[in-house]
Design an enzyme around this catalytic site. Structure first.
Site, PDB file in Angstrom:
ATOM      1  N   GLU A  75      -2.999  -2.736  -2.688  1.00  0.00           N
ATOM      2  CA  GLU A  75      -4.184  -2.189  -2.013  1.00  0.00           C
ATOM      3  C   GLU A  75      -4.550  -0.815  -2.563  1.00  0.00           C
ATOM      4  O   GLU A  75      -3.744   0.110  -2.565  1.00  0.00           O
ATOM      5  CB  GLU A  75      -3.903  -2.084  -0.505  1.00  0.00           C
ATOM      6  CG  GLU A  75      -5.071  -1.487   0.292  1.00  0.00           C
ATOM      7  CD  GLU A  75      -4.783  -1.410   1.791  1.00  0.00           C
ATOM      8  OE1 GLU A  75      -3.652  -1.747   2.206  1.00  0.00           O
ATOM      9  OE2 GLU A  75      -5.687  -1.008   2.540  1.00  0.00           O
ATOM     10  N   TRP A 109       0.856  -1.192   0.000  1.00  0.00           N
ATOM     11  CA  TRP A 109       0.000   0.000   0.000  1.00  0.00           C
ATOM     12  C   TRP A 109       0.891   1.240   0.000  1.00  0.00           C
ATOM     13  O   TRP A 109       1.810   1.336   0.809  1.00  0.00           O
ATOM     14  CB  TRP A 109      -0.937   0.057   1.209  1.00  0.00           C
ATOM     15  CG  TRP A 109      -1.619   1.394   1.251  1.00  0.00           C
ATOM     16  CD1 TRP A 109      -2.601   1.830   0.399  1.00  0.00           C
ATOM     17  CD2 TRP A 109      -1.312   2.498   2.116  1.00  0.00           C
ATOM     18  NE1 TRP A 109      -2.918   3.131   0.698  1.00  0.00           N
ATOM     19  CE2 TRP A 109      -2.149   3.566   1.735  1.00  0.00           C
ATOM     20  CE3 TRP A 109      -0.415   2.682   3.170  1.00  0.00           C
ATOM     21  CZ2 TRP A 109      -2.118   4.807   2.378  1.00  0.00           C
ATOM     22  CZ3 TRP A 109      -0.376   3.915   3.814  1.00  0.00           C
ATOM     23  CH2 TRP A 109      -1.234   4.966   3.415  1.00  0.00           C
ATOM     24  N   ASP A 135      -9.818  -2.727   0.940  1.00  0.00           N
ATOM     25  CA  ASP A 135      -9.967  -2.287   2.327  1.00  0.00           C
ATOM     26  C   ASP A 135     -11.381  -1.718   2.463  1.00  0.00           C
ATOM     27  O   ASP A 135     -11.802  -0.875   1.648  1.00  0.00           O
ATOM     28  CB  ASP A 135      -8.890  -1.234   2.639  1.00  0.00           C
ATOM     29  CG  ASP A 135      -8.920  -0.751   4.076  1.00  0.00           C
ATOM     30  OD1 ASP A 135      -9.998  -0.329   4.541  1.00  0.00           O
ATOM     31  OD2 ASP A 135      -7.864  -0.762   4.733  1.00  0.00           O
ATOM     32  N   HIS A 143      -8.969  -6.149   3.647  1.00  0.00           N
ATOM     33  CA  HIS A 143      -8.639  -5.455   4.883  1.00  0.00           C
ATOM     34  C   HIS A 143      -9.949  -5.127   5.577  1.00  0.00           C
ATOM     35  O   HIS A 143     -10.719  -4.292   5.088  1.00  0.00           O
ATOM     36  CB  HIS A 143      -7.846  -4.166   4.604  1.00  0.00           C
ATOM     37  CG  HIS A 143      -6.371  -4.377   4.598  1.00  0.00           C
ATOM     38  ND1 HIS A 143      -5.467  -3.354   4.575  1.00  0.00           N
ATOM     39  CD2 HIS A 143      -5.648  -5.528   4.644  1.00  0.00           C
ATOM     40  CE1 HIS A 143      -4.240  -3.862   4.601  1.00  0.00           C
ATOM     41  NE2 HIS A 143      -4.322  -5.164   4.625  1.00  0.00           N
ATOM     42  N   ASP A 147      -7.530  -4.364   9.701  1.00  0.00           N
ATOM     43  CA  ASP A 147      -6.861  -3.069   9.558  1.00  0.00           C
ATOM     44  C   ASP A 147      -7.682  -1.999  10.279  1.00  0.00           C
ATOM     45  O   ASP A 147      -8.535  -1.351   9.676  1.00  0.00           O
ATOM     46  CB  ASP A 147      -6.675  -2.728   8.073  1.00  0.00           C
ATOM     47  CG  ASP A 147      -5.785  -1.507   7.890  1.00  0.00           C
ATOM     48  OD1 ASP A 147      -5.216  -1.026   8.895  1.00  0.00           O
ATOM     49  OD2 ASP A 147      -5.660  -1.023   6.749  1.00  0.00           O
ATOM     50  N   ASP A 153     -10.850   3.911  10.169  1.00  0.00           N
ATOM     51  CA  ASP A 153     -10.228   2.723  10.775  1.00  0.00           C
ATOM     52  C   ASP A 153     -10.672   2.461  12.210  1.00  0.00           C
ATOM     53  O   ASP A 153      -9.852   2.163  13.082  1.00  0.00           O
ATOM     54  CB  ASP A 153      -8.692   2.826  10.704  1.00  0.00           C
ATOM     55  CG  ASP A 153      -8.176   2.724   9.283  1.00  0.00           C
ATOM     56  OD1 ASP A 153      -8.315   1.646   8.689  1.00  0.00           O
ATOM     57  OD2 ASP A 153      -7.654   3.730   8.760  1.00  0.00           O
ATOM     58  N   ASP A 188     -12.500   7.253   6.039  1.00  0.00           N
ATOM     59  CA  ASP A 188     -11.666   6.070   6.243  1.00  0.00           C
ATOM     60  C   ASP A 188     -11.036   6.117   7.632  1.00  0.00           C
ATOM     61  O   ASP A 188      -9.833   6.260   7.783  1.00  0.00           O
ATOM     62  CB  ASP A 188     -10.586   6.068   5.142  1.00  0.00           C
ATOM     63  CG  ASP A 188      -9.644   4.895   5.256  1.00  0.00           C
ATOM     64  OD1 ASP A 188     -10.046   3.860   5.814  1.00  0.00           O
ATOM     65  OD2 ASP A 188      -8.498   5.019   4.794  1.00  0.00           O
ATOM     66  N   HIS A 204     -11.871   2.037   2.052  1.00  0.00           N
ATOM     67  CA  HIS A 204     -11.237   2.754   0.945  1.00  0.00           C
ATOM     68  C   HIS A 204     -12.156   3.039  -0.235  1.00  0.00           C
ATOM     69  O   HIS A 204     -11.721   3.073  -1.375  1.00  0.00           O
ATOM     70  CB  HIS A 204     -10.006   1.978   0.474  1.00  0.00           C
ATOM     71  CG  HIS A 204      -8.875   2.054   1.455  1.00  0.00           C
ATOM     72  ND1 HIS A 204      -7.593   1.647   1.175  1.00  0.00           N
ATOM     73  CD2 HIS A 204      -8.840   2.519   2.731  1.00  0.00           C
ATOM     74  CE1 HIS A 204      -6.819   1.840   2.225  1.00  0.00           C
ATOM     75  NE2 HIS A 204      -7.559   2.365   3.185  1.00  0.00           N
ATOM     76  N   LYS A 215      -6.933   2.760  -2.772  1.00  0.00           N
ATOM     77  CA  LYS A 215      -7.515   3.710  -1.823  1.00  0.00           C
ATOM     78  C   LYS A 215      -8.198   4.820  -2.618  1.00  0.00           C
ATOM     79  O   LYS A 215      -7.845   5.087  -3.766  1.00  0.00           O
ATOM     80  CB  LYS A 215      -6.410   4.250  -0.920  1.00  0.00           C
ATOM     81  CG  LYS A 215      -6.889   5.101   0.243  1.00  0.00           C
ATOM     82  CD  LYS A 215      -5.859   5.131   1.378  1.00  0.00           C
ATOM     83  CE  LYS A 215      -6.185   6.215   2.379  1.00  0.00           C
ATOM     84  NZ  LYS A 215      -5.448   6.062   3.638  1.00  0.00           N
TER      85      LYS A 215
HETATM   86  C1  RNT Z   1      -3.986   2.765   4.722  1.00  0.00           C
HETATM   87  C2  RNT Z   1      -4.154   1.343   4.372  1.00  0.00           C
HETATM   88  C3  RNT Z   1      -3.079   0.407   4.891  1.00  0.00           C
HETATM   89  C4  RNT Z   1      -2.636   0.725   6.300  1.00  0.00           C
HETATM   90  C5  RNT Z   1      -1.712  -0.296   6.892  1.00  0.00           C
HETATM   91  C6  RNT Z   1      -1.027   0.190   8.124  1.00  0.00           C
HETATM   92  O1  RNT Z   1      -5.056   3.526   4.338  1.00  0.00           O
HETATM   93  O2  RNT Z   1      -5.404   0.895   4.768  1.00  0.00           O
HETATM   94  O3  RNT Z   1      -3.499  -0.899   4.761  1.00  0.00           O
HETATM   95  O4  RNT Z   1      -3.717   0.918   7.158  1.00  0.00           O
HETATM   96  O5  RNT Z   1      -0.836  -0.758   5.942  1.00  0.00           O
HETATM   97 ZN    ZN Z   2      -5.779  -1.240   4.626  1.00  0.00          ZN
END
Ligand code: RNT
Ligand code: ZN
Length: 429
Positions: A236, A193, A269, A296, A336, A306, A304, A272, A238
């Site tokens: 990955e 990523w 993810d 993820h 994640d 998390d 986003d 994302h 985003k």
């Molecule tokens: C960031 C991505 C990525 C990170 C990790 C720490 O937006 O989601 O996966 O969260 O690699």
């Molecule tokens: Zn991620």
């Protein structure tokens, strides 16, 4: 006073016997569902334990736009503390797990080792831990929190020297992933990523993407020591980040196409995509073409963000799709999320248990029956059955899953979290 007392084995067994009967009446085998739900590996992310800070000797910088908010005491400050925390969390988690490491969790004995010079030896303690706990490792290059990421561009940087530094980092990390795979006698998923993007309207969206293709090609071409069955690359996508609101180089379209062309994994993810866009509907499209995907599992709130994953509709829908499509064997599940405002063991256990709950819940659906009702035009019956499934005695089956895995059922684990906070985390500086 309420307390987080352990649920007794007898009461779990009694509730389960009744639940088992109810599910059996719909043709669902709860014992089989528990067994399958325990078997799927969930890759625990090391970065919840220390708020995504890493152990590097060099001054970390902000570059990359990911940041945990909060200041709850007890953050793990080094490898030993983080491993101790992971051991504690794993004792409270039912089922198979892996551990997902980032490159900046290298242990270099106080020496400054830059990212392009990392070697398997810097992860030997993690690999020893992996063997002793029988927890396989996954890996990630760290393309953020570094002076060479400060301008917001890494693998797509216009500066040849900066770009090639990051290519070298990727190459070094693939060798580390290979060493991890050999150490565990099985694949290590390495997820790439990058934060690259622009805060405001770019005049040129094309060149960074062209450079990213070239840099990734270059990184993935260094294959002398790489067995693709063991070093499993993923990319990955985003949509936006802090400081990359207007443009992200590695967008969904970019990586979906790139991964397909290269025969590597695409990583989705859950945070994302657009704020109300969910990923479950994408799986049956992507997986017509992609043999396997990496997920993820995260929880966005308005952006986003998390947040710690919980058992919500989005999570349930993802696992329903995978079970209904017989695709569990084609997905790598990785976590994640990061929250520094609550006890971090609590964050790990709540989020990881939620994932396995969603999986179990999906495995308890009478899928063939639902699909049959749909096929035969019984739409009202299908909808009504789906609604009724929501109030089936799922909790009794979940508790039995915990019991079979030898971890506390119900909320009994919270007392262990509290004890560890007092005995261990409170003593950290
Ligand atoms: C960031 C991505 C990525 C990170 C990790 C720490 O937006 O989601 O996966 O969260 O690699
Ligand atoms: Zn991620």
């Amino acid at each position: 006073m309420n307390s987080f007392e352990k649920v007794s084995g007898e009461s779990v067994a009694a509730a389960y016997a009744l639940a088992k009967e109810r599910y059996a009446a719909m043709g669902v085998d709860t014992d089989a569902a528990i067994e399958r739900a325990l078997a799927l590996p969930v890759s625990l992310h090391c970065w919840q334990g220390d708020d995504v800070q890493g152990f590097e000797v060099q001054e970390s910088t902000s570059g990359g736009g990911i940041m945990a908010t909060g200041n709850f005491p007890g953050r793990a400050r080094n490898g030993d503390e983080l491993r101790q925390d992971l051991d504690t969390a794993l004792k409270l988690l039912p089922g198979a797990h892996r551990l997902n490491l980032h490159a900046f969790y290298a242990e270099t004995d106080g020496k400054r080792v830059d990212r392009d010079a990392l070697e398997p030896a810097h992860f030997s303690r993690w690999m020893d831990w992996s063997k002793s706990q029988s927890v396989a490792l996954d890996f990630n290059p760290t393309f953020f929190a570094h002076p060479k990421a400060d301008d917001g561009f890494t693998l797509s940087n216009a500066d040849d020297a900066v770009r090639s530094f990051w290519v070298q980092h990727g190459i070094a990390c693939r060798k580390i992933a290979m060493a991890m795979a050999q150490n565990q006698n099985g694949p290590c998923v390495i997820n790439h990523w990058i934060p690259d993007g622009a805060k405001d309207m770019p005049a040129d969206r094309w060149s960074p993407r062209q450079r990213l293709v070239d840099a990734l090609d270059c990184m993935l071409a260094d294959n002398d020591a790489i067995d693709p069955a063991l070093c499993v690359d993923a990319v990955e996508s985003k949509l936006f980040g802090i400081g990359s609101e207007a443009y992200v180089v590695g967008s969904a379209e970019f990586y979906q196409a790139y991964a397909l062309q290269k025969g590597i994994l695409y990583c989705l993810d859950m945070g994302h995509f657009h704020p109300t866009e969910t990923i479950h509907d994408k799986l049956s499209s992507l997986m017509q073409f992609h043999k396997r995907v990496l997920m993820h599992v995260s929880r966005p709130i308005r952006w986003d963000s998390d947040h710690v994953v919980i058992l919500n509709d989005d999570l349930e829908a993802v696992f329903q799709e995978l079970v209904r499509g017989c695709a569990l064997d084609r997905v790598f599940v990785a976590l994640d999320f990061f929250d520094a405002s609550i006890n971090r063991i609590g964050a790990y256990v709540t989020g990881t248990r939620a994932v396995r709950k969603a999986l179990l819940s999906a495995l308890l659906e009478p899928v063939a029956w639902l699909q049959d009702l749909e096929r035969t035009g019984c739409g009202a019956e299908k909808l009504a059955l789906m609604e009724d499934l929501k109030v089936m005695p799922f909790g009794a089956v979940w508790d039995m899953l915990c019991e079979k895995a030898g971890v506390p059922a119900g909320a009994g684990w919270i007392a262990d979290m509290q004890k560890y906070a007092v005995d261990v985390q409170a003593k950290r500086g």
